[in-house]
Design a protein around this motif. Structure first.
Motif, PDB file in Angstrom:
ATOM      1  N   GLU A  25       1.308 -56.256 -20.337  1.00 15.14           N
ATOM      2  CA  GLU A  25       0.050 -55.728 -20.851  1.00 15.14           C
ATOM      3  C   GLU A  25      -0.612 -54.768 -19.869  1.00 15.14           C
ATOM      4  OE1 GLU A  25      -1.010 -56.311 -23.869  1.00 15.14           O
ATOM      5  OE2 GLU A  25       0.037 -58.122 -24.503  1.00 15.14           O
ATOM      6  N   THR A  26      -0.230 -54.832 -18.588  1.00 14.80           N
ATOM      7  CA  THR A  26      -0.818 -53.912 -17.611  1.00 14.80           C
ATOM      8  C   THR A  26      -0.454 -52.464 -17.916  1.00 14.80           C
ATOM      9  OG1 THR A  26       1.077 -54.187 -16.111  1.00 14.80           O
ATOM     10  CG2 THR A  26      -0.841 -55.632 -15.771  1.00 14.80           C
ATOM     11  N   GLU A  27       0.635 -52.248 -18.635  1.00 12.10           N
ATOM     12  CA  GLU A  27       1.079 -50.896 -18.972  1.00 12.10           C
ATOM     13  C   GLU A  27       0.550 -50.429 -20.327  1.00 12.10           C
ATOM     14  OE1 GLU A  27       2.802 -49.020 -16.839  1.00 12.10           O
ATOM     15  OE2 GLU A  27       2.626 -50.705 -15.438  1.00 12.10           O
ATOM     16  N   LYS A  28      -0.247 -51.235 -20.960  1.00 10.54           N
ATOM     17  CA  LYS A  28      -0.715 -50.932 -22.301  1.00 10.54           C
ATOM     18  C   LYS A  28      -1.597 -49.686 -22.321  1.00 10.54           C
ATOM     19  CE  LYS A  28      -2.266 -53.571 -26.311  1.00 10.54           C
ATOM     20  NZ  LYS A  28      -2.754 -54.902 -26.745  1.00 10.54           N
ATOM     21  N   ARG A  29      -1.286 -48.787 -23.229  1.00  7.80           N
ATOM     22  CA  ARG A  29      -2.055 -47.554 -23.400  1.00  7.80           C
ATOM     23  C   ARG A  29      -2.687 -47.534 -24.788  1.00  7.80           C
ATOM     24  NH1 ARG A  29      -2.092 -42.533 -21.224  1.00  7.80           N
ATOM     25  NH2 ARG A  29      -0.261 -43.021 -19.932  1.00  7.80           N
ATOM     26  N   TYR A  30      -3.940 -47.117 -24.846  1.00  7.41           N
ATOM     27  CA  TYR A  30      -4.660 -46.971 -26.101  1.00  7.41           C
ATOM     28  C   TYR A  30      -4.897 -45.489 -26.371  1.00  7.41           C
ATOM     29  CZ  TYR A  30      -5.769 -51.923 -25.364  1.00  7.41           C
ATOM     30  OH  TYR A  30      -5.694 -53.279 -25.153  1.00  7.41           O
ATOM     31  N   VAL A  31      -4.665 -45.081 -27.618  1.00  7.00           N
ATOM     32  CA  VAL A  31      -4.940 -43.704 -28.029  1.00  7.00           C
ATOM     33  C   VAL A  31      -5.728 -43.763 -29.334  1.00  7.00           C
ATOM     34  CG1 VAL A  31      -4.007 -41.456 -28.638  1.00  7.00           C
ATOM     35  CG2 VAL A  31      -2.807 -42.872 -26.956  1.00  7.00           C
ATOM     36  N   ILE A  32      -6.916 -43.189 -29.326  1.00  4.15           N
ATOM     37  CA  ILE A  32      -7.794 -43.190 -30.497  1.00  4.15           C
ATOM     38  C   ILE A  32      -8.002 -41.752 -30.935  1.00  4.15           C
ATOM     39  CG2 ILE A  32     -10.039 -43.885 -31.402  1.00  4.15           C
ATOM     40  CD1 ILE A  32     -10.163 -45.925 -29.079  1.00  4.15           C
ATOM     41  N   THR A  33      -7.647 -41.455 -32.175  1.00  6.07           N
ATOM     42  CA  THR A  33      -7.719 -40.095 -32.694  1.00  6.07           C
ATOM     43  C   THR A  33      -8.864 -39.980 -33.687  1.00  6.07           C
ATOM     44  OG1 THR A  33      -5.307 -39.874 -32.437  1.00  6.07           O
ATOM     45  CG2 THR A  33      -6.432 -38.254 -33.828  1.00  6.07           C
ATOM     46  N   LEU A  34      -9.834 -39.139 -33.353  1.00  6.07           N
ATOM     47  CA  LEU A  34     -11.023 -38.944 -34.175  1.00  6.07           C
ATOM     48  C   LEU A  34     -11.050 -37.540 -34.749  1.00  6.07           C
ATOM     49  CD1 LEU A  34     -13.682 -40.485 -31.736  1.00  6.07           C
ATOM     50  CD2 LEU A  34     -12.387 -41.672 -33.520  1.00  6.07           C
ATOM     51  N   SER A  35     -11.654 -37.385 -35.920  1.00  3.39           N
ATOM     52  CA  SER A  35     -11.803 -36.063 -36.523  1.00  3.39           C
ATOM     53  C   SER A  35     -13.011 -36.040 -37.440  1.00  3.39           C
ATOM     54  CB  SER A  35     -10.553 -35.686 -37.325  1.00  3.39           C
ATOM     55  OG  SER A  35     -10.748 -34.444 -37.999  1.00  3.39           O
ATOM     56  N   ASP A  36     -13.839 -35.025 -37.280  1.00  4.67           N
ATOM     57  CA  ASP A  36     -14.975 -34.837 -38.182  1.00  4.67           C
ATOM     58  C   ASP A  36     -14.529 -34.436 -39.579  1.00  4.67           C
ATOM     59  OD1 ASP A  36     -16.684 -35.357 -36.077  1.00  4.67           O
ATOM     60  OD2 ASP A  36     -16.973 -33.239 -35.567  1.00  4.67           O
ATOM     61  N   GLU A  37     -13.247 -34.070 -39.711  1.00 11.90           N
ATOM     62  CA  GLU A  37     -12.741 -33.547 -40.975  1.00 11.90           C
ATOM     63  C   GLU A  37     -12.119 -34.618 -41.866  1.00 11.90           C
ATOM     64  OE1 GLU A  37     -10.404 -29.950 -40.472  1.00 11.90           O
ATOM     65  OE2 GLU A  37     -11.336 -29.619 -38.509  1.00 11.90           O
ATOM     66  N   VAL A  38     -12.126 -35.880 -41.425  1.00 12.20           N
ATOM     67  CA  VAL A  38     -11.582 -36.948 -42.265  1.00 12.20           C
ATOM     68  C   VAL A  38     -12.702 -37.945 -42.580  1.00 12.20           C
ATOM     69  CG1 VAL A  38      -9.322 -36.675 -41.204  1.00 12.20           C
ATOM     70  CG2 VAL A  38     -10.843 -38.482 -40.375  1.00 12.20           C
ATOM     71  N   PRO A  39     -12.695 -38.547 -43.753  1.00 12.84           N
ATOM     72  CA  PRO A  39     -13.742 -39.507 -44.118  1.00 12.84           C
ATOM     73  C   PRO A  39     -13.804 -40.663 -43.120  1.00 12.84           C
ATOM     74  CG  PRO A  39     -12.450 -38.890 -46.034  1.00 12.84           C
ATOM     75  CD  PRO A  39     -11.723 -38.332 -44.853  1.00 12.84           C
ATOM     76  N   GLY A  40     -14.976 -40.951 -42.621  1.00 16.17           N
ATOM     77  CA  GLY A  40     -15.139 -42.039 -41.665  1.00 16.17           C
ATOM     78  C   GLY A  40     -14.831 -41.682 -40.234  1.00 16.17           C
ATOM     79  N   GLY A  41     -14.341 -40.458 -40.001  1.00 20.72           N
ATOM     80  CA  GLY A  41     -14.181 -39.960 -38.646  1.00 20.72           C
ATOM     81  C   GLY A  41     -13.028 -40.489 -37.828  1.00 20.72           C
ATOM     82  N   VAL A  42     -12.346 -41.557 -38.290  1.00 18.97           N
ATOM     83  CA  VAL A  42     -11.255 -42.171 -37.532  1.00 18.97           C
ATOM     84  C   VAL A  42      -9.938 -41.928 -38.254  1.00 18.97           C
ATOM     85  CG1 VAL A  42     -10.307 -44.310 -36.585  1.00 18.97           C
ATOM     86  CG2 VAL A  42     -12.791 -43.961 -36.632  1.00 18.97           C
ATOM     87  N   LEU A  43      -9.067 -41.163 -37.626  1.00 16.21           N
ATOM     88  CA  LEU A  43      -7.762 -40.887 -38.217  1.00 16.21           C
ATOM     89  C   LEU A  43      -6.736 -41.941 -37.814  1.00 16.21           C
ATOM     90  CD1 LEU A  43      -6.016 -39.011 -39.917  1.00 16.21           C
ATOM     91  CD2 LEU A  43      -5.572 -37.657 -37.854  1.00 16.21           C
TER      92      LEU A  43
END
Length: 247
Positions: free
Chosen positions: A193-211
């Protein structure tokens, strides 16, 4: 030694899950309201994008936002599931949102939100990850939450880019972080788990802002596949409408 979550809550019964989710939510939600007592410039870009942005402003109500949720890696621990948001006009401001997060034994309780501005899936994904990590390692969700909180403020990076949704290209911002990379005191307990990477992709162009929201752990001990958990927007549909937008 890490604090044992089972000593804090007892066995992870359905009630314990609900209590833990409420407690974790209250901590993550602090950032969402922090701009009431301090200027937004006092917080990192990642925190502002995640917790100080009105993601729900572009959702026409009533509507249902549908997300896929998948876990891939160990064949005994892989699954496909779903997350649904029922969105209506807010009680005063924002939107009223009912969250259905995962199903069956994986289901996580989520209280209804009466005046949501931020998208609830952000906190639910993070809450689910923190609690699942506590269950797998026997550690404290409070500790993991604290490490993620610090990482969002001090270590997360933000990059602009492009992605595809509903058959067309949209502008996105990708937030990346590895909150446990520099862990020393509990490195052995955390293991891969020490190597765990999180990637969160957001966009104003999709409903709810979270792609998309995803976490990745590189292959370990000779395994060929990395472990990936991914939440992705599938569609947004007005209630009563005949067609939906989606990827």
């Amino acid at each position: 030694m890490m604090i044992d979550a089972r000593k804090t809550f007892g066995p992870f019964s359905k009630f314990a899950h609900r209590l833990a989710l409420v407690l974790v939510a209250s901590v993550f939600t602090l950032a969402a309201h922090a701009d009431e007592t301090a200027g937004a410039d006092d917080f990192s870009q990642a925190n502002r994008l995640l917790f100080m942005t009105d993601h729900m402003s572009n959702v026409e109500t009533p509507a249902v936002l549908k997300y896929s949720f998948t876990r891939q890696g160990d064949k005994n621990d892989s699954f496909d599931d779903h997350v649904d948001l029922d969105v209506a006009k807010g009680e005063h401001v924002g939107k009223s949102v009912k969250v259905d997060f995962l199903s069956g034994d994986r289901h996580r309780h989520a209280p209804d939100v009466g005046n949501a501005r931020g998208n609830p899936v952000i906190m639910m994904f993070l809450q689910n990850d923190v609690l699942s990590l506590a269950e797998r390692t026997g550690g404290s969700w409070r500790y993991f939450q604290r490490r993620m909180k610090f990482a969002f403020e001090d270590e997360a990076t933000v990059e602009e880019g492009k992605a595809e949704y509903d058959g067309h290209e949209v502008a996105v911002k990708r937030i990346s972080l590895q909150p446990f990379k520099q862990e020393k005191a509990h490195r052995e307990a955390l293991g891969s788990e020490t190597e765990k990477r999180y990637v969160i992709t957001l966009s104003d162009e999709v409903p709810g802002g979270v792609l998309e929201m995803r976490s990745e752990i590189p292959p370990q001990n000779g395994a060929s596949n990395k472990t990936v958990e991914r939440l992705a927007l599938k569609s947004a549909q007005r209630v009563g409408a005949e067609s939906a937008t989606g990827s």
